[in-house]
Design a protein around this motif. Structure first.
Motif, mmCIF file in Angstrom:
data_model
loop_
_atom_site.group_PDB
_atom_site.id
_atom_site.type_symbol
_atom_site.label_atom_id
_atom_site.label_comp_id
_atom_site.label_asym_id
_atom_site.label_seq_id
_atom_site.Cartn_x
_atom_site.Cartn_y
_atom_site.Cartn_z
ATOM 1 N N VAL A 39 80.233 61.441 72.396
ATOM 2 C CA VAL A 39 80.830 61.767 71.098
ATOM 3 C C VAL A 39 79.782 62.382 70.178
ATOM 4 O O VAL A 39 80.039 63.393 69.507
ATOM 5 N N LEU A 40 78.598 61.810 70.129
ATOM 6 C CA LEU A 40 77.521 62.352 69.298
ATOM 7 C C LEU A 40 77.159 63.761 69.731
ATOM 8 O O LEU A 40 76.955 64.651 68.900
ATOM 9 N N PHE A 41 77.105 64.003 71.026
ATOM 10 C CA PHE A 41 76.800 65.327 71.557
ATOM 11 C C PHE A 41 77.846 66.336 71.092
ATOM 12 O O PHE A 41 77.512 67.421 70.605
ATOM 13 N N VAL A 42 79.121 65.980 71.206
ATOM 14 C CA VAL A 42 80.203 66.883 70.809
ATOM 15 C C VAL A 42 80.150 67.145 69.299
ATOM 16 O O VAL A 42 80.340 68.284 68.849
ATOM 17 N N VAL A 43 79.873 66.115 68.510
ATOM 18 C CA VAL A 43 79.792 66.279 67.053
ATOM 19 C C VAL A 43 78.653 67.211 66.675
ATOM 20 O O VAL A 43 78.817 68.096 65.824
ATOM 21 N N VAL A 44 77.502 67.040 67.292
ATOM 22 C CA VAL A 44 76.347 67.886 66.962
ATOM 23 C C VAL A 44 76.597 69.329 67.389
ATOM 24 O O VAL A 44 76.315 70.263 66.621
#
Length: 93
Positions: A39-44
């Protein structure tokens, strides 16, 4: 052989290896951490793509995120975003 070891050997031969409750907890924690990282990867990546940076700088940031994910995530949110540069360090939201 101890009796517990003998039972485990016999159980493993029959396919009924008893599961330890800690294994389920560890698996759940690992899955949760992996989902959080995805999720963090997709958000960034979404934040980089939606930023007002020129396309060349976006590509450089995306390459940085793909090569050094965790380091790049912190760098993007601390210094990479155009909003972060305008506010400066120590400025309240």
């Amino acid at each position: 052989m101890t009796s517990v070891t003998a039972q485990l050997v016999l159980a493993s031969r029959s396919g009924d290896v008893p599961s330890h409750p800690g294994h389920w907890l560890l698996s759940a924690v690992l899955i949760g951490v992996l989902l959080a990282l995805v999720v963090l990867f997709v958000v960034v990546v979404g934040s980089i793509l939606n930023s007002a940076l020129p396309p060349g700088r976006k590509i450089v940031w995306l390459l940085f995120v793909f090569c050094f994910p965790v380091l790049a995530w912190f760098a993007w949110y601390l210094i990479g975003r155009p909003d972060a540069r305008r506010r400066g360090p120590g400025t309240a939201y």
